[in-house]
Write a protein that holds these residues in place. Structure first.
Motif, PDB file in Angstrom:
ATOM      1  N   ASP A   9      -0.201   4.286  -2.647  1.00 26.19           N
ATOM      2  CA  ASP A   9      -1.375   4.965  -2.243  1.00 26.19           C
ATOM      3  C   ASP A   9      -1.017   5.984  -0.929  1.00 26.19           C
ATOM      4  O   ASP A   9      -1.597   6.993  -0.972  1.00 26.19           O
ATOM      5  CB  ASP A   9      -2.190   3.942  -1.715  1.00 26.19           C
ATOM      6  CG  ASP A   9      -2.998   3.278  -2.629  1.00 26.19           C
ATOM      7  OD1 ASP A   9      -2.708   3.633  -3.927  1.00 26.19           O
ATOM      8  OD2 ASP A   9      -3.687   2.043  -2.668  1.00 26.19           O
ATOM      9  N   LYS A  53      -0.410  11.946  -8.184  1.00 27.89           N
ATOM     10  CA  LYS A  53      -0.238  10.503  -8.223  1.00 27.89           C
ATOM     11  C   LYS A  53       1.310  10.274  -8.804  1.00 27.89           C
ATOM     12  O   LYS A  53       1.886  10.895  -9.809  1.00 27.89           O
ATOM     13  CB  LYS A  53      -1.090  10.062  -9.734  1.00 27.89           C
ATOM     14  CG  LYS A  53      -2.588  10.131  -9.325  1.00 27.89           C
ATOM     15  CD  LYS A  53      -3.037   9.109  -8.348  1.00 27.89           C
ATOM     16  CE  LYS A  53      -4.448   9.059  -8.116  1.00 27.89           C
ATOM     17  NZ  LYS A  53      -4.950   8.014  -7.185  1.00 27.89           N
ATOM     18  N   GLU A  80       0.698  -1.176  -0.168  1.00 29.35           N
ATOM     19  CA  GLU A  80       0.080   0.064  -0.028  1.00 29.35           C
ATOM     20  C   GLU A  80       0.962   1.271  -0.021  1.00 29.35           C
ATOM     21  O   GLU A  80       0.357   2.300   0.329  1.00 29.35           O
ATOM     22  CB  GLU A  80      -0.908  -0.096   1.027  1.00 29.35           C
ATOM     23  CG  GLU A  80      -2.064  -1.270   1.063  1.00 29.35           C
ATOM     24  CD  GLU A  80      -2.916  -1.026   2.207  1.00 29.35           C
ATOM     25  OE1 GLU A  80      -3.153  -0.045   3.102  1.00 29.35           O
ATOM     26  OE2 GLU A  80      -3.859  -2.032   2.232  1.00 29.35           O
ATOM     27  N   ASN A 116       1.018   8.712  -2.494  1.00 28.92           N
ATOM     28  CA  ASN A 116      -0.016   9.756  -3.336  1.00 28.92           C
ATOM     29  C   ASN A 116      -0.683  10.358  -2.470  1.00 28.92           C
ATOM     30  O   ASN A 116      -0.945  11.719  -2.633  1.00 28.92           O
ATOM     31  CB  ASN A 116      -0.825   8.744  -4.108  1.00 28.92           C
ATOM     32  CG  ASN A 116      -0.283   8.164  -5.455  1.00 28.92           C
ATOM     33  OD1 ASN A 116       0.727   8.395  -5.929  1.00 28.92           O
ATOM     34  ND2 ASN A 116      -1.060   7.075  -5.981  1.00 28.92           N
TER      35      ASN A 116
END
Length: 361
Positions: A155, A164, A152, A158
């Motif tokens: 994510d 992104k 993860e 980000n």
């Protein structure tokens, strides 16, 4: 009493209950909630690691590529800006002074990331073999390093950055000032999982660490789990699996070496006396650093360099140097303080489900 250096995050570690211990001359966190808990969290979610003890050097100037190419084992002719590469700094006999990553920042401009315990020796060795016309600087004290690792981690990154970062490929990096200061984000790591290494000004490390730690997907991870994570993937540790007495070929890392050009230590690579082998051990009885590897007759034929229970596998694993003439054996005996353990030679990595190379675009 040994005087230990601190990182910009040492105070946070102590305030948050970390068990601390000396490592590479620094006061470093070994664990917070427990090695196995932190290990499994990194394998399934995301862990953050204080790696500010590492050394960073900056090299630039006309001819930097050609000069550095003669010092390190990396092939810089094929290393484009925005990419980084793992390799070695060797002594004249081919022994490993250090393993390091070289980042190509621009044409004739590089950042070298070395192990903290080797920082001074590496800097002096490299500088002594570079022309005086080049600018070679130790930027370690002004550079902080935080690793975000786990499935993860993208994510989490980000969320931290507010945009992104899915485009970044394995062993690629990018410089950004999106948070108001210069930072290098590198898709690299030492766990075998999808991960990112953040190089940032040391005075910004604490604020970024705290932001990352607030994310519910994230747990801080100490050196204990960092060691079990890297061993499961078969990544060597300098000072145990890599040292000045063994070459990269003996360490099973000959495929990292460039072949076309000369560099310090290349002439010694053909001398293979021992080989680093990967060993799987049933059960929870663990082989440790310095345990002897013996033949059925009791003759010592090698030594364990790294050994641990592997939380992702449910049994113990080890790396060991054995005499070259025994390296093709299928089974070995390891003599520990309490027992003799039967070990089976296996192929690396021990743990084969890591996400490090997963596609993220």
């Amino acid at each position: 009493m040994e005087s230990l250096a601190t990182t910009p995050l040492t105070g946070w570690h102590r305030e948050n209950g970390a068990k601390m211990a000396p490592f590479a001359g620094f006061d470093m966190p070994v664990q917070y909630k427990g090695i196995i808990v932190e290990h499994k969290h990194t394998r399934t979610k995301a862990g953050i690691f204080d790696i500010c003890h590492m050394g960073e050097f900056k090299l630039f100037g006309q001819g930097a590529k050609d000069a550095l190419n003669k010092v390190v084992s990396h092939d810089l002719n094929t290393l484009a800006p925005g990419k980084c590469r793992y390799g070695f700094l060797l002594n004249q006999a081919g022994g490993i002074n250090d393993d390091l990553i070289v980042y190509c920042l621009a044409e004739d401009e590089y950042m070298l990331v070395v192990n903290g315990a080797c920082r001074k020796g590496d800097f002096n060795h490299i500088k002594a073999n570079l022309p005086d016309s080049l600018d070679f600087t130790d930027i370690s004290d002004e550079t902080g390093k935080i690793d975000v690792q786990g499935p993860e981690s993208l994510d989490v990154l980000n969320t931290l950055m507010g945009d992104k970062w899915n485009h970044l490929k394995y062993f690629n990096f990018q410089t950004t000032d999106a948070l108001g200061f210069p930072m290098i984000i590198s898709r690299t790591g030492y766990t075998g999982e999808l991960g990112y290494e953040l190089y940032l000004p040391s005075d910004q490390a604490l604020s970024i660490w705290e932001k990352l730690a607030e994310d519910e997907r994230v747990e801080p991870v100490g050196l204990g789990a960092r060691d079990t994570l890297r061993l499961e993937i078969g990544y060597p540790l300098y000072g145990q699996d890599l040292d000045t007495e063994h070459t990269p070929v003996e360490a099973g890392a000959g495929f990292f070496l460039k072949k076309e050009s000369d560099y310090i230590g290349k002439s010694g690579l053909g001398n293979v006396r021992e080989s680093l082998v990967a060993l799987s051990i049933d059960g929870r009885r663990t082989a440790r650093h310095h345990d002897a590897v013996v033949s059925p007759s009791g003759e010592k034929i090698g030594v364990v360099t790294s050994g641990s229970f592997a939380p992702s596998l449910g049994h113990c694993i080890a790396l060991a140097y054995v005499a070259a003439e025994h390296a093709e054996q299928e089974t070995f005996l390891i003599k520990t303080a309490r027992a003799e353990l039967e070990a089976k030679k296996v192929a690396l990595p021990f743990y084969k489900d890591g996400t490090a190379r997963m596609k993220t675009e």
